[in-house]
Design an enzyme around this catalytic site. Structure first.
Site, short mmCIF file in Angstrom:
data_model
loop_
_atom_site.label_atom_id
_atom_site.label_comp_id
_atom_site.label_asym_id
_atom_site.label_seq_id
_atom_site.Cartn_x
_atom_site.Cartn_y
_atom_site.Cartn_z
N TRP A 132 0.87 -1.17 0.00
CA TRP A 132 0.00 0.00 0.00
C TRP A 132 0.91 1.22 0.00
O TRP A 132 1.80 1.35 0.85
CB TRP A 132 -0.87 -0.05 1.25
N ASP A 216 -0.88 -4.89 9.54
CA ASP A 216 -1.86 -3.94 9.01
C ASP A 216 -3.05 -4.73 8.48
O ASP A 216 -3.01 -5.27 7.38
CB ASP A 216 -1.24 -3.09 7.91
N LYS A 264 -13.60 -1.29 5.37
CA LYS A 264 -14.10 -2.19 4.34
C LYS A 264 -15.15 -3.15 4.89
O LYS A 264 -16.21 -3.32 4.29
CB LYS A 264 -12.95 -3.00 3.74
#
Length: 418
Positions: A132, A216, A264
């Site tokens: 990311w 993460d 999400k």
């Protein structure tokens, strides 16, 4: 008069994902397709409010609640539920896990990097290549004196996780107390995850070299449809090094941090809801380290946001709503899995050059397509199909109405590149 240094500051480009969305929004082409933004869209390319979330909103509205400040650590009931979600109910009660509410997953990552830079003081931070993109920016901002090293996560030839390369880099370059940033599921951007056996071997090298892990977790539940399955790596690391039963490592790492986003899996993008979990060895009091996390939050935001935390707590406090949420999460995961199968099938049906099996071997929101930067630019300029320059495609932007168009566009740009 002394000249201000502000006069010489260059104009920095907008982060790619945000610039891409802006370009997509400005495009008037009727059949344009947005495959860049990492948000869930339904079969009609519209934002989807989870039915369980809508029910929780309605319940909260009827309670005539106030809007007072939260404590610095956040909404205590939310912290408890977030900890249960990521660690499971049994482990979540352990006193060596401390939780603080954050401004989404980005805030959790930033707070983790700040904490590590100030108090862990590593020489290096190891970030996957690719990762990311904000991981690099966060660690550059929070720990400018920490050397960023990349471990070769992706095998471009095999289009799979480069386990041997990852292990070799950590073995050769990582030093005691160095930070390793790991994605527990649905690796962003590649969509390739280690197997359970590979995770165990990664844990072995982490323990042996006494590295400090920052997990993460952005896609728990959203990846496979099973929140427990998607949390396996985190729970395995915890049990291996920090559980109340005798850890396997005689000289375990100093601690571990878990960054948790609920954007999400609850569809709460704009509510910016997340958590950071600090784990220490059971023989060490977590109070000191936790107090320093609290001070960092106080200096940055004073206290986090309330509404999203109330939604998560409401859902997880009610068995009926929680069951409904689990169904909603599975709905999203299954739709993403379905468009993976459909895109691969369509690409093969029209005889698109190459092997496209990696699309269905990947998991989560993104597919690392293997398309080159020039091919991606052609997709955008000629076909109005938008994805990141590295070829990362957000599968959520696909549906039954545009998969055929996207497949034909991919075939066309591959042909033009020959």
């Amino acid at each position: 008069m002394a000249r201000s240094s502000l006069e010489d500051m260059p104009v920095l480009p907008l982060a790619e994902s945000f610039a891409l969305t802006a370009a997509y929004n400005a495009d008037s082409f009727p059949d344009k397709v947005n495959l860049g933004q990492g948000v869930y869209r339904d079969e009609n390319s519209r934002p989807w409010v989870l039915p369980s979330v809508r029910s929780a909103e309605e319940r909260l509205h009827k309670q005539n609640l106030n809007h007072e400040y939260l404590p610095i650590t956040g909404h205590s009931p939310f912290n408890q539920k977030a900890r249960q979600l990521i660690f499971g109910r049994e482990l979540a009660n352990h006193q060596n896990i401390r939780t603080i509410q954050t401004v989404a997953g980005t805030g959790a990552n930033h707070l983790a990097a700040l904490f590590c830079a100030r108090y862990v003081r590593p020489k290096n931070v190891f970030i996957s290549d690719p990762s990311w993109d904000n991981h690099y920016s966060i660690w550059e901002t929070a720990g400018p004196d920490i050397t960023q090293k990349l471990y070769p996560y992706y095998d471009a030839v095999a289009r799979s996780f480069n386990f041997e390369g990852t292990m070799a880099e950590l073995e050769d370059s990582a030093e005691e107390n160095d930070i390793v940033v790991l994605h527990p599921c649905a690796h962003n951007p590649t969509g390739h995850d280690p197997t359970h056996d590979q995770w165990r071997k990664i844990a072995e090298i982490v323990g042996r070299k006494r590295l400090f892990v920052v997990f993460d977790s952005a896609y728990q539940g959203f990846a496979s449809g099973d929140p427990d399955a998607d949390a396996w790596a985190i729970r395995n690391f915890y049990s291996t090094f920090f559980g109340y039963s005798s850890p396997l490592s005689k000289n375990p790492p100093a601690g571990m941090l878990v960054c948790q986003s609920l954007s999400k899996n609850f569809g709460l993008y704009g509510e910016r809801i997340g958590a950071l979990h600090l784990i220490t060895h059971p023989s060490v009091s977590a109070e000191g380290a936790y107090s320093h996390l609290i001070r960092l939050v106080r200096s940055e935001i004073s206290c986090p946001a309330l509404f999203g935390a109330r939604i998560v707590d409401t859902i997880w406090s009610d068995s009926e709503l929680r069951t409904h949420w689990e169904k909603d999460v599975k709905t999203m995961a299954l739709r993403i899995q379905g468009v993976r199968v459909a895109l691969k099938s369509e690409l093969e049906k029209i005889n698109t050059k190459g092997d496209w099996s990696h699309i269905t071997r990947q998991i989560g929101m993104f597919s690392y397509t293997g398309l080159s930067k020039s091919q991606v630019q052609l997709l955008r300029e000629v076909h109005h199909v938008y994805m990141l320059d590295n070829g990362r495609m957000s599968m959520s932007g696909l549906n039954g109405k545009n998969i055929g168009y996207v497949a034909r566009a991919i075939k066309d740009v591959i042909g033009q590149a020959q």
